[in-house]
Enzyme design. Structure first.
Site, PDB file in Angstrom:
ATOM      1  N   GLU A 146      -6.341  -5.848   3.545  1.00  9.36           N
ATOM      2  CA  GLU A 146      -6.217  -6.968   2.693  1.00  9.36           C
ATOM      3  C   GLU A 146      -7.410  -6.936   1.583  1.00  9.36           C
ATOM      4  OE1 GLU A 146      -3.065  -9.807   4.747  1.00  9.36           O
ATOM      5  OE2 GLU A 146      -4.123 -10.285   2.944  1.00  9.36           O
ATOM      6  N   GLU A 187     -15.619  -3.731  -0.266  1.00  7.76           N
ATOM      7  CA  GLU A 187     -15.931  -3.405  -1.579  1.00  7.76           C
ATOM      8  C   GLU A 187     -15.182  -4.108  -2.476  1.00  7.76           C
ATOM      9  OE1 GLU A 187     -15.406  -1.192   1.091  1.00  7.76           O
ATOM     10  OE2 GLU A 187     -17.525  -1.414   1.561  1.00  7.76           O
ATOM     11  N   ALA A 190      -2.322   4.348  -3.520  1.00 12.30           N
ATOM     12  CA  ALA A 190      -2.366   3.286  -3.900  1.00 12.30           C
ATOM     13  C   ALA A 190      -2.870   2.133  -3.047  1.00 12.30           C
ATOM     14  CB  ALA A 190      -1.362   2.832  -4.684  1.00 12.30           C
ATOM     15  N   GLY A 191      -4.156   2.318  -2.693  1.00 14.10           N
ATOM     16  CA  GLY A 191      -4.768   1.271  -1.638  1.00 14.10           C
ATOM     17  C   GLY A 191      -5.411   0.441  -2.237  1.00 14.10           C
ATOM     18  N   GLY A 218     -25.221  -4.926  27.657  1.00 11.10           N
ATOM     19  CA  GLY A 218     -25.716  -3.769  28.039  1.00 11.10           C
ATOM     20  C   GLY A 218     -24.828  -2.611  28.125  1.00 11.10           C
ATOM     21  N   THR A 221       0.831  -1.185  -0.070  1.00 11.78           N
ATOM     22  CA  THR A 221       0.028  -0.009  -0.010  1.00 11.78           C
ATOM     23  C   THR A 221       0.986   1.248   0.026  1.00 11.78           C
ATOM     24  OG1 THR A 221      -1.970  -1.164   1.144  1.00 11.78           O
ATOM     25  CG2 THR A 221      -1.798   1.040   1.441  1.00 11.78           C
ATOM     26  N   GLN A 233     -36.979 -14.439  24.181  1.00 11.74           N
ATOM     27  CA  GLN A 233     -37.088 -14.721  23.087  1.00 11.74           C
ATOM     28  C   GLN A 233     -36.139 -14.013  22.125  1.00 11.74           C
ATOM     29  OE1 GLN A 233     -40.439 -15.334  20.476  1.00 11.74           O
ATOM     30  NE2 GLN A 233     -40.063 -17.595  20.334  1.00 11.74           N
TER      31      GLN A 233
HETATM   32  C1  LIG Z   1      -3.974  -1.567  10.463  1.00 10.06           C
HETATM   33  C2  LIG Z   1      -3.723  -1.561   9.013  1.00 10.06           C
HETATM   34  C3  LIG Z   1      -2.861  -2.635   8.749  1.00 10.06           C
HETATM   35  C4  LIG Z   1      -2.480  -2.828   7.575  1.00 10.06           C
HETATM   36  N1  LIG Z   1      -1.460  -3.483   6.730  1.00 10.06           N
HETATM   37  C5  LIG Z   1      -0.772  -3.544   5.879  1.00 10.06           C
HETATM   38  C6  LIG Z   1       0.161  -4.224   5.329  1.00 10.06           C
HETATM   39  O1  LIG Z   1       0.910  -4.839   5.996  1.00 10.06           O
HETATM   40  N2  LIG Z   1       0.716  -4.153   3.971  1.00 10.06           N
HETATM   41  C7  LIG Z   1      -0.030  -3.216   3.130  1.00 10.06           C
HETATM   42  O2  LIG Z   1       0.434  -3.297   2.002  1.00 10.06           O
HETATM   43  N3  LIG Z   1      -1.168  -2.549   3.413  1.00 10.06           N
HETATM   44  C8  LIG Z   1      -1.745  -2.638   4.569  1.00 10.06           C
HETATM   45  N4  LIG Z   1      -2.667  -1.934   5.047  1.00 10.06           N
HETATM   46  C9  LIG Z   1      -3.501  -1.211   3.978  1.00 10.06           C
HETATM   47  C10 LIG Z   1      -4.848  -1.580   3.651  1.00 10.06           C
HETATM   48  O3  LIG Z   1      -4.916  -3.084   2.865  1.00 10.06           O
HETATM   49  C11 LIG Z   1      -5.616  -0.768   2.931  1.00 10.06           C
HETATM   50  O4  LIG Z   1      -5.690   0.422   3.712  1.00 10.06           O
HETATM   51  C12 LIG Z   1      -6.669  -0.889   2.190  1.00 10.06           C
HETATM   52  O5  LIG Z   1      -6.588  -1.902   1.170  1.00 10.06           O
HETATM   53  C13 LIG Z   1      -7.660   0.240   1.575  1.00 10.06           C
HETATM   54  O6  LIG Z   1      -6.813   1.164   0.779  1.00 10.06           O
HETATM   55  P1  LIG Z   1      -7.086   2.610   1.197  1.00 10.06           P
HETATM   56  O7  LIG Z   1      -6.967   2.905   2.684  1.00 10.06           O
HETATM   57  O8  LIG Z   1      -6.394   3.311   0.421  1.00 10.06           O
HETATM   58  O9  LIG Z   1      -8.487   2.864   1.041  1.00 10.06           O
HETATM   59  P2  LIG Z   1      -9.160   3.346  -0.385  1.00 10.06           P
HETATM   60  O10 LIG Z   1      -8.699   2.624  -1.427  1.00 10.06           O
HETATM   61  O11 LIG Z   1      -8.917   4.944  -0.670  1.00 10.06           O
HETATM   62  O12 LIG Z   1     -10.657   3.287  -0.393  1.00 10.06           O
HETATM   63  C14 LIG Z   1     -11.568   4.139   0.336  1.00 10.06           C
HETATM   64  C15 LIG Z   1     -12.729   3.736   0.313  1.00 10.06           C
HETATM   65  O13 LIG Z   1     -13.329   3.504  -1.352  1.00 10.06           O
HETATM   66  C16 LIG Z   1     -13.812   2.168  -1.495  1.00 10.06           C
HETATM   67  N5  LIG Z   1     -13.237   1.895  -3.049  1.00 10.06           N
HETATM   68  C17 LIG Z   1     -12.273   2.178  -3.414  1.00 10.06           C
HETATM   69  N6  LIG Z   1     -12.210   1.684  -4.727  1.00 10.06           N
HETATM   70  C18 LIG Z   1     -13.651   1.175  -4.809  1.00 10.06           C
HETATM   71  C19 LIG Z   1     -14.204   0.583  -6.152  1.00 10.06           C
HETATM   72  N7  LIG Z   1     -13.633   0.415  -7.145  1.00 10.06           N
HETATM   73  N8  LIG Z   1     -15.465   0.173  -5.883  1.00 10.06           N
HETATM   74  C20 LIG Z   1     -15.999   0.466  -4.757  1.00 10.06           C
HETATM   75  N9  LIG Z   1     -15.574   1.076  -3.559  1.00 10.06           N
HETATM   76  C21 LIG Z   1     -14.161   1.422  -3.583  1.00 10.06           C
HETATM   77  C22 LIG Z   1     -13.002   1.211  -0.619  1.00 10.06           C
HETATM   78  O14 LIG Z   1     -13.916   0.218  -0.503  1.00 10.06           O
HETATM   79  C23 LIG Z   1     -13.229   2.332   0.756  1.00 10.06           C
HETATM   80  O15 LIG Z   1     -14.314   2.069   1.378  1.00 10.06           O
HETATM   81  C24 LIG Z   1      -3.175  -1.900   6.333  1.00 10.06           C
HETATM   82  C25 LIG Z   1      -4.097  -0.877   6.827  1.00 10.06           C
HETATM   83  C26 LIG Z   1      -4.114  -0.772   8.044  1.00 10.06           C
HETATM   84  C27 LIG Z   1      -5.289   0.425   8.479  1.00 10.06           C
END
Ligand SMILES: Cc1cc2nc3c(=O)[nH]c(=O)nc-3n(C[C@H](O)[C@H](O)[C@H](O)COP(=O)(O)OP(=O)(O)OC[C@H]3O[C@@H](n4cnc5c(N)ncnc54)[C@H](O)[C@@H]3O)c2cc1C
Length: 385
Positions: free
Chosen positions: A366, A370, A132-133, A342, A128, A282
């Site tokens: 990971e 979405e 680039a997430g 509660g 990440t 229930q």
């Molecule tokens: C505690 C923690 C540990 C982590 N560990 C690692 C690690 O070890 N190695 C690593 O490489 N990364 C790691 N990450 C990164 C993590 O994998 C990313 O945060 C995650 O993949 C989301 O990317 P982003 O935060 O940039 O969100 P964004 O990509 O900006 O997404 C923002 C929102 O938009 C939505 N979205 C984006 N594109 C679309 C689409 N095409 N359609 C619909 N919805 C969409 C997403 O679902 C989300 O709701 C970690 C993150 C955290 C918080």
């Protein structure tokens, strides 16, 4: 489908359950408060000594060679006891699997035994970046060849275990002219590589005992042999390995969900209102029943994905289904468990508020829920199913 566990899988699950209850669970509240870093590192050493850092790595490289089902069962048990420790173990196993999948024989012999035996406290998976997430192919971290070295420049974000990892698997652009997602390669970077700088520790909502940091590559020099797999073909590897990692996150989610619902079941059996145990109402029973279905469905999806992986069959869609369902189920289970307590559920004397915080990130890392839906839909439409 038949899911009878082998004797070895049962042994690994039961051993993980016992060791996690004895060793990890008592420390989990302190780790959550941000105390006990030494205790956390000793947890990691303990897991390595007992074979839990290289569960699906071949014995020839020091691994347990236990398979993906055993890995999932073990991570679930570790997650039940201490999520921070479990996520660290899950990512370290994943790093080992990348090396096993595409590393050269020399790389496997050099690095896998050190991940397995705890010489490296943990491994880090660096994909990440700030831009680039969900779309890691948009990464800008660059690797240039210079003489007999690669020079890496860029910053990776939110990297689990970066603070104490001994080894980093890093993706970087090696051919900026290539179509998106193509010119990316994978590198093995040791902690003492010049130019590798660990950034600030992120303050998190949950899983606070585990470390999450930025990792800066500032003219970071590594030898040519640090390239893993084929040049410019690293992105495909990242995508493939993320599928395996998703089984880990799904299992971790199930562990948290089970822990929350076990706490809730104990509570509703004891708590009395209106002259009855609240478990006798229930309305409460229906909440318990719905969450029990969640737990069982998550378990079956996880076993299905892990079983396919063990058979060498395609499992990406199933891993995404397991990760999506189990992480969303963990959200429902931890929220229900909190509700069933509660007011006590909101108080830190009880563990359920911690479970709710720990579960939240499983729907994000990971690949967000979405993104899992995108993968499932793409595979479903491609298969015509
Ligand atoms: C505690 C923690 C540990 C982590 N560990 C690692 C690690 O070890 N190695 C690593 O490489 N990364 C790691 N990450 C990164 C993590 O994998 C990313 O945060 C995650 O993949 C989301 O990317 P982003 O935060 O940039 O969100 P964004 O990509 O900006 O997404 C923002 C929102 O938009 C939505 N979205 C984006 N594109 C679309 C689409 N095409 N359609 C619909 N919805 C969409 C997403 O679902 C989300 O709701 C970690 C993150 C955290 C918080």
């Amino acid at each position: 489908m038949h899911f009878e566990l082998t004797d070895e899988e049962k042994l690994i699950r039961d051993t993980a359950r016992r060791l996690a209850a004895e060793r990890l669970a008592p420390l989990a509240p302190a780790l959550d408060r941000g105390e006990g870093r030494e205790a956390f590192l000793s947890n990691l050493r303990f897991l390595a000594e007992n074979g839990f850092m290289a569960l699906n790595i071949r014995a020839a490289y020091g691994g347990a060679e236990a398979g993906a089902v055993a890995f999932a069962l073990a991570i679930e048990e570790l997650g039940y006891a201490c999520t921070a420790t479990a996520v660290t173990a899950s990512v370290t196993n994943m790093v080992g699997e990348v090396i096993q999948a595409i590393g050269s024989e020399d790389q496997k012999r050099a690095y896998l035994p050190r991940l397995a035996d705890g010489t490296y406290a943990a491994g880090a998976f660096c994909l990440t970046e700030s831009g680039a997430g969900s779309d890691p192919s948009a990464m800008t971290t660059r690797a240039r060849r210079e003489g007999d070295e690669w020079i890496l420049d860029g910053t990776k974000l939110y990297i689990t275990s970066a603070e104490y990892a001994g080894l980093f698997v890093v993706w970087a652009v090696t051919d900026p002219e290539a179509p998106k997602g193509r010119g990316i390669s994978c590198f093995l970077v040791e902690r003492d590589a010049p130019g590798l700088v660990i950034g600030k520790a992120e303050q998190k909502m949950g899983q606070t005992g585990s470390a999450t940091n930025a990792v800066h590559f500032d003219g970071c020099r590594v030898p040519l042999r640090a390239l893993m797999g084929r040049e410019n073909e690293g992105f495909r590897v990242a995508v493939g390995e993320l599928a395996g990692g998703r089984i880990g996150v799904a299992a971790l989610s199930l562990g948290i969900a089970r822990a929350a619902m076990d706490a809730a079941k104990t509570y509703v059996r004891e708590r009395r209102q209106f002259g009855s145990r609240i478990a006798d109402f229930q309305g409460i029973q229906w909440m318990i029943a719905d969450r029990e279905v969640d737990l069982e469905a998550a378990r079956l999806l996880i076993l299905q994905a892990a079983h396919l992986k063990d058979q060498g069959l395609p499992f990406a869609k199933e891993a995404s289904m397991a990760k999506l369902f189990a992480s969303e189920a963990a959200h429902r289970c931890t929220d229900t468990a909190l509700q069933l307590h509660g007011g006590a559920g909101y108080i830190k004397d009880y563990p359920v508020e911690r479970y709710a915080r720990d579960a939240r990130i499983t729907r994000i890392y990971e690949g967000t829920s979405e993104i899992q839906r995108l993968i499932i839909a793409r595979e479903t439409l491609r298969q015509g199913g």
